[in-house]
Design a protein around this motif. Structure first.
Motif, PDB file in Angstrom:
ATOM      1  N   ASP A 284     -31.640  40.412   3.473  1.00 58.13           N
ATOM      2  CA  ASP A 284     -32.387  39.233   3.046  1.00 58.13           C
ATOM      3  C   ASP A 284     -33.579  39.090   3.993  1.00 58.13           C
ATOM      4  O   ASP A 284     -33.473  38.481   5.055  1.00 58.13           O
ATOM      5  N   SER A 287     -34.754  35.724   5.488  1.00 57.37           N
ATOM      6  CA  SER A 287     -33.859  34.924   6.321  1.00 57.37           C
ATOM      7  C   SER A 287     -34.406  34.824   7.739  1.00 57.37           C
ATOM      8  O   SER A 287     -35.127  35.698   8.229  1.00 57.37           O
ATOM      9  N   GLU A 288     -34.044  33.726   8.415  1.00 59.95           N
ATOM     10  CA  GLU A 288     -34.471  33.535   9.804  1.00 59.95           C
ATOM     11  C   GLU A 288     -33.918  34.631  10.692  1.00 59.95           C
ATOM     12  O   GLU A 288     -34.605  35.128  11.580  1.00 59.95           O
ATOM     13  N   TYR A 290     -33.181  37.771   9.919  1.00 61.08           N
ATOM     14  CA  TYR A 290     -33.901  39.038   9.733  1.00 61.08           C
ATOM     15  C   TYR A 290     -35.263  38.995  10.417  1.00 61.08           C
ATOM     16  O   TYR A 290     -35.649  39.942  11.111  1.00 61.08           O
ATOM     17  N   GLU A 404     -26.286  43.974   6.781  1.00 55.11           N
ATOM     18  CA  GLU A 404     -25.971  42.997   5.736  1.00 55.11           C
ATOM     19  C   GLU A 404     -24.689  43.436   5.035  1.00 55.11           C
ATOM     20  O   GLU A 404     -24.531  44.606   4.682  1.00 55.11           O
TER      21      GLU A 404
END
Length: 491
Positions: A284, A287-288, A290, A404
């Protein structure tokens, strides 16, 4: 943010020494036009360039030439650069004549040509200090480790019984049932950590401020408890370096001791490559997590174009993140033997240092691994503290990789070198054992409460830190010790 402001931020941030201005590597950017801020960047940039090039006397002269007002305004930055200069002088204190004599003591047949060849290959690390060649103080002892063809690094490790010992650790761990995160073989560790400041290292009546390392919850450490302390403790908040802070006035003629007792439970963790690939999902990328763990973290985690090209050359056409991480791990293990490291604060960019010098200690190769992984868009982060293996207790650094579908997975590329060519060669690629005391989940962070002066360990935090109103206290004036009081299976 404009390039000049980026430089100003790096220069005036938590790490105030040479590493924070990357030895002038960012000094080619444009200067800020913000008046006083621009002037501040200008003298610091020039001083960093001088220090990085070994012109230490000129750097000192530049700082001495500042006005009294500038010296007052930039006192902390000046203090930090002077500490970096002292650390370089300490690390590069061996003359070529002394170095040659030391080489001949272990390799009597070594002649000038062979020694010159070793210097060219960076087996012997040197630096030109104020116009004179000086050798790194660990250069000669590192020869046995770096030059694997002549001295046999892996033969040395094999004689230590590494494969037998680590096989036992792994078999003990895998014989236990795992939880849903692959963690097993939980043990209770009870630790006493002490820090002793030399008598009169701090003037009588002045407050001695210390930070001691403390474990944190990471999926492999739990039920953490501070049992007792010698002085009133303050626990860290919001820092990647987990600490217990204490302070007390110095007494004339008496050493000052700080101590704490703590306990925690620690488990081993292992994920097979097949399971990781089976459970893998697309990242993702919004996302914060990542964004944070694929980003640049100056000065040492810089996934720039050079690193991206190198990472791509290693993995080729492979696109599976699990396979890519495995290939990066194998590539580092095969190429970069362990060697005693110079002070991290004197190195502009540690991964580049490893690539240029052909060797690195556990933290250095871990930073290289993290940087190459981030260059491929694979989230990775730092973890460190101590290794507590029987008979091998020591400082140690490793990392974690995010896949992930599974989550964070431990990765110890340095231990991979110890198990190279054995049945255990992949164990530390996606796992770790129970003998860990993790206190850091990142690098170059601020301590809590914040430390005023430059740290002894500017990148990491493992042995503690000491300062007083007059400045940072160098490690030559204090000592610390971690004692394992108890290490037993959780009942």
């Amino acid at each position: 943010m404009k390039s000049g402001k980026i430089l100003a931020t790096i220069l005036t941030g938590t790490i105030l020494g040479l590493a924070s201005c990357a030895g002038g590597k960012y000094a080619e950017t444009k200067e800020s036009n913000d008046g006083a801020a621009g002037a501040e960047v200008k003298w610091k940039t020039e001083a960093c360039k001088l220090v990085h090039s070994g012109e230490l006397n000129k750097a000192v002269a530049l700082m001495d030439s500042l006005s009294d007002g500038e010296k007052g305004e930039y006192a902390l930055q000046i203090d930090s650069l002077r500490e970096i200069i002292d650390r370089l002088r300490y690390d590069f204190a061996v003359t070529p004549e002394e170095g040659v004599k030391m080489v001949k003591e272990i390799v009597p047949e070594a002649d000038d040509e062979l020694i010159a060849e070793w210097k060219g290959k960076k087996y012997i690390e040197t630096m030109t200090i104020d116009g004179s060649e000086m050798w790194f103080r660990k250069a000669v002892r590192n020869l046995r480790l770096i030059d694997v063809d002549d001295f046999g690094l892996y033969n040395k490790l094999e004689k230590r019984g590494v494969e037998e010992d680590y096989t036992g650790y792994h078999n003990d761990m895998m014989a236990k049932d795992a939880d849903d995160r692959g963690t097993r073989n939980w043990h209770l560790a009870k630790i006493t950590f002490t820090l002793d400041v030399d008598a009169d290292a701090v003037p009588a009546g002045e407050m001695v401020r210390v930070w001691l390392p403390f474990p944190f919850e990471n999926g492999r450490q739990r039920n953490i408890r501070l049992i007792s302390t010698s002085h009133k403790p303050t626990m860290s908040e919001g820092s990647v370096h987990h600490t217990v802070y204490m302070e007390t006035p110095a007494e004339a003629g008496k050493p000052t001791q700080f101590s704490m007792e703590l306990s925690y439970e620690v488990g081993g963790q292992y994920f097979s490559l097949d399971d990781l690939k089976r459970n893998l999902k697309p990242y993702d990328k919004d996302s914060e997590l990542y964004r944070r763990y694929t980003a640049t973290e100056y000065p040492h985690i810089v996934p720039n174009e050079k690193m991206r090209e190198l990472a791509k050359s290693i993995v080729g056409d492979e696109t599976n993140p699990v396979e890519q991480a495995s290939m990066i791990y194998d590539w580092i293990v095969a190429r970069y033997p362990w060697a005693g490291a110079r002070d991290y604060s004197t190195i502009p960019n540690i991964p580049e240092y490893v690539l240029e010098n052909g060797h690195g200690d556990c933290g250095q190769v871990s930073l290289l691994n993290i940087t190459l992984l981030r260059s491929l868009g694979i989230p990775a982060r730092w973890e460190s503290g101590w290794m507590l293996h029987p008979g091998e207790k020591n400082l140690h650094d490793w990392g974690e990789i995010y896949f992930e579908g599974t989550g964070w997975v431990p990765c110890d590329v340095s231990f991979g070198r110890s198990t190279k060519g054995t049945a255990l060669k992949d164990i530390y690629k996606t796992g770790t054992d129970i003998y860990r005391f993790a206190t850091n989940e990142g690098v170059n962070g601020k301590l809590s409460p914040e430390k005023l002066y430059i740290r002894c360990e500017t990148v990491d935090f493992q042995i503690g830190e000491v300062e007083w109103r007059g400045g940072n206290l160098p490690m030559q004036k204090w000592s610390s010790n971690l004692n394992i009081d108890k290490f037993e299976p959780v009942k």
